[in-house]
Enzyme design. Sequence first.
Site, PDB file in Angstrom:
ATOM      1  N   GLN A 113      67.503   9.406  70.913  1.00 13.31           N
ATOM      2  CA  GLN A 113      68.774  10.065  71.223  1.00 13.31           C
ATOM      3  C   GLN A 113      69.604  10.346  69.968  1.00 13.31           C
ATOM      4  O   GLN A 113      70.410  11.277  69.960  1.00 13.31           O
ATOM      5  CB  GLN A 113      69.618   9.209  72.174  1.00 13.31           C
ATOM      6  CG  GLN A 113      69.021   9.032  73.563  1.00 13.31           C
ATOM      7  CD  GLN A 113      68.214   7.754  73.683  1.00 13.31           C
ATOM      8  OE1 GLN A 113      67.628   7.277  72.703  1.00 13.31           O
ATOM      9  NE2 GLN A 113      68.152   7.195  74.871  1.00 13.31           N
ATOM     10  N   ARG A 150      70.421   3.320  87.759  1.00 17.68           N
ATOM     11  CA  ARG A 150      70.217   2.612  86.492  1.00 17.68           C
ATOM     12  C   ARG A 150      71.077   1.352  86.521  1.00 17.68           C
ATOM     13  O   ARG A 150      72.238   1.405  86.925  1.00 17.68           O
ATOM     14  CB  ARG A 150      70.561   3.504  85.286  1.00 17.68           C
ATOM     15  CG  ARG A 150      69.608   4.710  85.179  1.00 17.68           C
ATOM     16  CD  ARG A 150      69.717   5.412  83.837  1.00 17.68           C
ATOM     17  NE  ARG A 150      69.180   4.578  82.772  1.00 17.68           N
ATOM     18  CZ  ARG A 150      69.396   4.804  81.476  1.00 17.68           C
ATOM     19  NH1 ARG A 150      70.133   5.827  81.106  1.00 17.68           N
ATOM     20  NH2 ARG A 150      68.876   4.014  80.566  1.00 17.68           N
ATOM     21  N   ASP A 180      77.535   0.230  77.121  1.00 17.26           N
ATOM     22  CA  ASP A 180      77.166   0.440  78.520  1.00 17.26           C
ATOM     23  C   ASP A 180      77.841  -0.565  79.432  1.00 17.26           C
ATOM     24  O   ASP A 180      78.083  -0.294  80.605  1.00 17.26           O
ATOM     25  CB  ASP A 180      75.643   0.386  78.684  1.00 17.26           C
ATOM     26  CG  ASP A 180      75.010   1.634  78.089  1.00 17.26           C
ATOM     27  OD1 ASP A 180      74.818   1.665  76.861  1.00 17.26           O
ATOM     28  OD2 ASP A 180      74.766   2.596  78.844  1.00 17.26           O
ATOM     29  N   ARG A 192      72.585  11.070  80.527  1.00 20.98           N
ATOM     30  CA  ARG A 192      72.580   9.656  80.173  1.00 20.98           C
ATOM     31  C   ARG A 192      73.861   9.367  79.394  1.00 20.98           C
ATOM     32  O   ARG A 192      74.603  10.289  79.044  1.00 20.98           O
ATOM     33  CB  ARG A 192      71.331   9.228  79.390  1.00 20.98           C
ATOM     34  CG  ARG A 192      70.612  10.234  78.571  1.00 20.98           C
ATOM     35  CD  ARG A 192      71.418  10.790  77.436  1.00 20.98           C
ATOM     36  NE  ARG A 192      71.909   9.735  76.584  1.00 20.98           N
ATOM     37  CZ  ARG A 192      72.940   9.838  75.774  1.00 20.98           C
ATOM     38  NH1 ARG A 192      73.618  10.968  75.681  1.00 20.98           N
ATOM     39  NH2 ARG A 192      73.346   8.832  75.021  1.00 20.98           N
ATOM     40  N   GLY A 193      74.087   8.092  79.118  1.00 16.55           N
ATOM     41  CA  GLY A 193      75.351   7.691  78.500  1.00 16.55           C
ATOM     42  C   GLY A 193      76.241   7.153  79.621  1.00 16.55           C
ATOM     43  O   GLY A 193      76.418   7.813  80.644  1.00 16.55           O
ATOM     44  N   ASN A 246      74.553  -2.400  74.885  1.00 13.94           N
ATOM     45  CA  ASN A 246      74.435  -0.997  74.455  1.00 13.94           C
ATOM     46  C   ASN A 246      72.954  -0.756  74.161  1.00 13.94           C
ATOM     47  O   ASN A 246      72.117  -1.662  74.248  1.00 13.94           O
ATOM     48  CB  ASN A 246      75.334  -0.741  73.232  1.00 13.94           C
ATOM     49  CG  ASN A 246      75.470   0.737  72.907  1.00 13.94           C
ATOM     50  OD1 ASN A 246      75.735   1.552  73.786  1.00 13.94           O
ATOM     51  ND2 ASN A 246      75.260   1.101  71.652  1.00 13.94           N
ATOM     52  N   LYS A 247      72.633   0.466  73.832  1.00 14.04           N
ATOM     53  CA  LYS A 247      71.246   0.888  73.579  1.00 14.04           C
ATOM     54  C   LYS A 247      70.474  -0.123  72.728  1.00 14.04           C
ATOM     55  O   LYS A 247      71.012  -0.674  71.764  1.00 14.04           O
ATOM     56  CB  LYS A 247      71.291   2.241  72.857  1.00 14.04           C
ATOM     57  CG  LYS A 247      69.952   2.857  72.520  1.00 14.04           C
ATOM     58  CD  LYS A 247      68.996   2.991  73.680  1.00 14.04           C
ATOM     59  CE  LYS A 247      69.591   3.705  74.863  1.00 14.04           C
ATOM     60  NZ  LYS A 247      68.784   3.504  76.113  1.00 14.04           N
TER      61      LYS A 247
END
Lengths: 355, 355
Positions: free
Chosen positions: B200, B94, B241, B51-52, B251-252
């Site tokens: 994470q 994704r 992201d 991920r990332g 982003n997250k």
Amino acid sequence: MPNPEKVLQTVAWKGGRVRMIDQTALPERLTYVDMSDWRDVAQAIRTMVVRGAPAIGCSAALGMALGARGIIAENKAAFRKRMEQIADTFKAARPTAVNLGWAVDRMMGVVDRVDGNVVDIKDALITEALEMLREDIEANRALGAHGAKLLPDSVSILTHCNAGALATVSYGTALGVVRAAVEAGKNVRVFADETRPRLQGMKLTAWELLQEGIPVTVIADSMAATLMRDGKIDCVIVGADRIAANGDTANKIGTYSVAVLAHHHKIPFYVAAPLSTVDMSLPTGARIPIEERETVEMTHLEGIRIAPEGVTVLNPAFDVTPHELIAAIITERGVIEAPFAKNLAAVGEREAVLA
Amino acid sequence: MPNPEKVLQTVAWKGGRVRMIDQTALPERLTYVDMSDWRDVAQAIRTMVVRGAPAIGCSAALGMALGARGIIAENKAAFRKRMEQIADTFKAARPTAVNLGWAVDRMMGVVDRVDGNVVDIKDALITEALEMLREDIEANRALGAHGAKLLPDSVSILTHCNAGALATVSYGTALGVVRAAVEAGKNVRVFADETRPRLQGMKLTAWELLQEGIPVTVIADSMAATLMRDGKIDCVIVGADRIAANGDTANKIGTYSVAVLAHHHKIPFYVAAPLSTVDMSLPTGARIPIEERETVEMTHLEGIRIAPEGVTVLNPAFDVTPHELIAAIITERGVIEAPFAKNLAAVGEREAVLA
């Protein structure tokens, strides 16, 4: 309308023992523990079998009544000395909630006030503790009704941690407002922050509301900001563990974060708490003691390690929200707005006159 | 100085297969998985074995090279058709990170550009994917160096989620800035938001920094506000992201919350990301697709149910931070400040000239 059969009572006096819901077993199981030793009550407060400022205050009161019954003393002085030791243990169980000290002091007041033998004092202590339980429910119903009037007919409320029936004897503070709004026929939807690390929002608030069919959605603590920006939150209502004379409010860690986010999004942020949570001896929140709990609450979940070995973690159990971020404090004597220092003092004086 | 022996490589091409660190096994075990079927690579992206944003972009590139090797096609048109199917699968794995589409498009560009037979194209695809891995590390080292110059000699940095070596091929973006600052001799302390629901920050960022002896403290997401108020955070650095043309940054989930809190406390909030994360086709962040992940990520932890049965939960994987809250975007071509729309476009044009 909530079904009265389903109303939870978190702590009670039952057959000469202290009965409480074991909150560490929720939401899997609704189980009760009966305690016949006051030391078990203190331990239950420490380990959060019971938690929430009003609930631990009332638990300590019941625990002191229980402790008193077990004392064999030749005179009142010896009895009082032993009660002081019990009082000190309860006061030290958890540092942040002022209700604990308030309840213990009130019970010690009975010891000093009652003119009679040790048996009379023991009876008076049980009577006083039960009176405090009754008052707690009454205060929650009153503050719930005051708070419900602040809300529009259709409202989406964000809450943090659990300030519900499970945090009090029954009915709740923040969730007392929710219940009163539902009883008043309002269309209420609750968003519950899950509330890391102990997940009281996920495990207790969501469970409690599900029992009564009140719509609830659980979010990670970090999702609240986006919901606010998207217009999905009309107001925030939280409980309190200690309110300073100027309105600064200690509550579960993360409350301050929610208050800042609400401020940024121009959403009213309400604190719902009985006046027993107000500590007029502290001018501001700066000197409210903040409990640091064991790091295992952060590094493990359900007994399983989630953190890398050897990592440093923080685990303050509470934070302080400055009064500037608070739209109003909802109490059993009405809704208190800024300036809090003046208005909290005024209510306190009125209380003193009424008492 | 970091020990180069210990530098992590998250994804690699090894003996004709795709090798990646299994991030779902961290921090308990550092294990690698080798994949000889491109479908396994797509599945690894979906299930967050990797991920990332930069890491999944490079994984998709390697996955396409792997997929290409397995195609038996009689001519280039048939080969291309099969590659398009593979490309679509990777793009759909994704939705939020733009790097995935960017990497896939770049690989399809090779298919269209290479003048030769299918064998030549297959070789060129492997070469291109490996070049993207090399560029990723180079970009991270460059943006790390640019970012490090923004920091004082002694600095306490808050980060959210993992924008480290584990989110890239190696070195990291936000943690690339941290590494570069450490290499430059600065005294760096990191606070890592644990980052619910998948943790994470707790499981990856803390683990990654511990490997190199960089001081790190993990906090619950809801604790950041109090640390900021107490003056314990000098700046925030996060990854991205997808960055819209005006600087709005996906982003997250929880990043927007941190940005609002940093703004309130007058703490600079930096985004660190390679230019491949910028999506100039989107004028603002409003149309960035936000992935909703399975609710089981919220209701269960380590396979154990933490939520009451039947409760509703939300699980958006990302949020969007508006550009007004961003002090600067740290890229491999330097630090970009407001006005972002103008300055991102200028860098893009310079890139086009250089290419």
